[in-house]
Design a protein around this motif. Structure first.
Motif, PDB file in Angstrom:
ATOM      1  N   ALA A 130     -29.314  61.301   3.192  1.00  0.00           N
ATOM      2  CA  ALA A 130     -29.847  60.152   3.923  1.00  0.00           C
ATOM      3  C   ALA A 130     -30.514  60.575   5.228  1.00  0.00           C
ATOM      4  N   VAL A 131     -29.980  61.644   5.845  1.00  0.00           N
ATOM      5  CA  VAL A 131     -30.544  62.145   7.095  1.00  0.00           C
ATOM      6  C   VAL A 131     -32.019  62.492   6.939  1.00  0.00           C
ATOM      7  N   VAL A 132     -32.388  63.051   5.761  1.00  0.00           N
ATOM      8  CA  VAL A 132     -33.773  63.497   5.549  1.00  0.00           C
ATOM      9  C   VAL A 132     -34.588  62.493   4.736  1.00  0.00           C
ATOM     10  N   GLY A 133     -34.035  61.310   4.534  1.00  0.00           N
ATOM     11  CA  GLY A 133     -34.805  60.257   3.858  1.00  0.00           C
ATOM     12  C   GLY A 133     -34.579  60.159   2.367  1.00  0.00           C
ATOM     13  N   GLY A 134     -33.597  60.887   1.841  1.00  0.00           N
ATOM     14  CA  GLY A 134     -33.286  60.804   0.422  1.00  0.00           C
ATOM     15  C   GLY A 134     -34.210  61.630  -0.448  1.00  0.00           C
ATOM     16  N   ALA A 135     -33.951  61.598  -1.762  1.00  0.00           N
ATOM     17  CA  ALA A 135     -34.764  62.350  -2.729  1.00  0.00           C
ATOM     18  C   ALA A 135     -36.139  61.688  -2.898  1.00  0.00           C
ATOM     19  N   PRO A 136     -37.162  62.499  -3.271  1.00  0.00           N
ATOM     20  CA  PRO A 136     -37.105  63.947  -3.493  1.00  0.00           C
ATOM     21  C   PRO A 136     -36.940  64.698  -2.175  1.00  0.00           C
ATOM     22  N   LEU A 137     -36.285  65.837  -2.251  1.00  0.00           N
ATOM     23  CA  LEU A 137     -36.080  66.647  -1.052  1.00  0.00           C
ATOM     24  C   LEU A 137     -36.042  68.129  -1.409  1.00  0.00           C
ATOM     25  N   ILE A 138     -36.192  68.956  -0.376  1.00  0.00           N
ATOM     26  CA  ILE A 138     -36.199  70.407  -0.541  1.00  0.00           C
ATOM     27  C   ILE A 138     -34.854  70.968  -0.086  1.00  0.00           C
ATOM     28  N   ILE A 139     -34.290  71.853  -0.880  1.00  0.00           N
ATOM     29  CA  ILE A 139     -33.045  72.533  -0.521  1.00  0.00           C
ATOM     30  C   ILE A 139     -33.354  74.024  -0.401  1.00  0.00           C
ATOM     31  N   THR A 155     -34.296  63.862  -7.777  1.00  0.00           N
ATOM     32  CA  THR A 155     -33.386  62.715  -7.781  1.00  0.00           C
ATOM     33  C   THR A 155     -32.138  63.012  -6.955  1.00  0.00           C
ATOM     34  N   PRO A 156     -31.449  61.975  -6.500  1.00  0.00           N
ATOM     35  CA  PRO A 156     -30.203  62.189  -5.751  1.00  0.00           C
ATOM     36  C   PRO A 156     -29.174  62.986  -6.541  1.00  0.00           C
ATOM     37  N   LYS A 157     -29.084  62.723  -7.859  1.00  0.00           N
ATOM     38  CA  LYS A 157     -28.099  63.432  -8.692  1.00  0.00           C
ATOM     39  C   LYS A 157     -28.426  64.918  -8.751  1.00  0.00           C
ATOM     40  N   ALA A 158     -29.715  65.252  -8.914  1.00  0.00           N
ATOM     41  CA  ALA A 158     -30.121  66.659  -8.968  1.00  0.00           C
ATOM     42  C   ALA A 158     -29.848  67.336  -7.632  1.00  0.00           C
ATOM     43  N   ALA A 159     -30.136  66.629  -6.527  1.00  0.00           N
ATOM     44  CA  ALA A 159     -29.896  67.193  -5.197  1.00  0.00           C
ATOM     45  C   ALA A 159     -28.411  67.457  -4.986  1.00  0.00           C
TER      46      ALA A 159
END
Length: 300
Positions: A130-139, A155-159
């Protein structure tokens, strides 16, 4: 001027180009494998020794690999203790290699960055995302280089799965917003002595969000906006780097810095721009190298 290039391999493009540029300008050049050096840390008489020979230069150009940062920067620091001028100082190299520390310093001084989260526990993955705005996101793995250890999760589940897997390996990770508008491209600005001397646009292959040339990306010369140019210079200055490759994305809210590299490669930037970047580095040494001038004034 006697110049030492600290590099594991003389045949690497960047190493050979720096040697060529220095010799073309009349300097005496020696390539030194920094891992073969050993040090005598004696009071008032510090020494760097290679196969029984004491080394001394007017200036050194560190080309320290990420996997050998600790020892490589120690060798650079020993040369500093001897009064040798380094193209990049040991403290600045260490600072740039710590991705989290780099981002914290850049953020403190107001440089544009992707929204980034960092955590140790995976018990509140939803809060971290949530801090970074949710998925999609980079890890990202903190220790990753050249696009290795960088994952786009749609997706949130993949993250959640990727974050949990990395944490089970006891790996430190960063979570960042995905800048979709960048379209799989980024900008590399090459900064020498507080000036952008060359810049290129790197584009990842179809279906790839990473633009690293090592991963099949292409590069072409690009003209930077005044804001992009100023951001690159400012980022390198904050980290205390005289020679730096500043990687930026073009976002809807202006340029954002992804990483600042203390040993940027020369092949891609010279090939795509036609600019003698190696010569610019040697020119900087000619203007700046002064015995004992090794004080790092950057804070942090």
């Amino acid at each position: 001027m006697r110049i030492g290039i600290l590099s594991r391999k003389a045949t690497l493009y960047s190493t050979s180009r720096l040697r060529e540029a220095a010799e073309a300008r009349g300097h005496e050049v020696r390539i030194v494998d920094y891992l073969r050096c050993y040090m005598n840390i004696a009071s008032r008489r510090p020494k760097v020794i290679l196969v029984g020979e004491e080394l001394d230069f007017d200036a050194v150009i560190p080309r320290i690999g990420a996997s050998h940062t600790f020892y490589g920067s120690a060798v650079v620091r020993q040369f500093e203790m001897m009064g040798v001028f380094p193209a990049n100082e040991s403290q600045a190299i260490n600072r740039s290699r710590d991705k989290l520390r780099s981002l914290q310093l850049l953020a403190r001084d107001g440089v544009g960055l992707p929204v980034t989260g960092f955590a140790h526990s995976t018990k509140d993955v939803d809060g971290l995302m949530a801090v970074v705005g949710g998925a999609p996101l980079i890890i990202k793995l903190l220790e990753g280089t050249q696009g290795i250890g960088v994952v786009l999760t749609e997706t949130p589940k993949a993250a959640e799965s990727v974050i949990s897997a990395f944490r089970q390996l006891d790996a430190n990770i960063l979570v960042q917003e995905f800048i979709k508008e960048a379209g799989g491209s980024d900008i590399r600005a090459f900064v020498v002595g507080g000036k952008v001397v060359a810049s290129m646009l790197r584009q990842g292959p179809a279906g790839e969000f990473r633009s690293n040339i090592h991963r099949g990306g292409s590069a072409q010369k690009v003209k930077l906006s005044p804001e992009e140019r100023a951001t690159a210079v400012r980022a390198s200055k904050i980290l205390g780097l005289n020679v730096a490759g500043v990687d930026m994305l073009r976002s809807n809210h202006g340029p954002v810095v992804m990483e600042v590299n203390s040993s940027p490669g020369l092949e891609g930037i010279e090939t795509s721009t036609g600019i003698d970047v190696a010569g610019k580095v040697i020119e900087f040494l000619e203007k700046s190298a002064e015995r004992g001038k090794t004080q790092d004034r950057a804070k942090g």
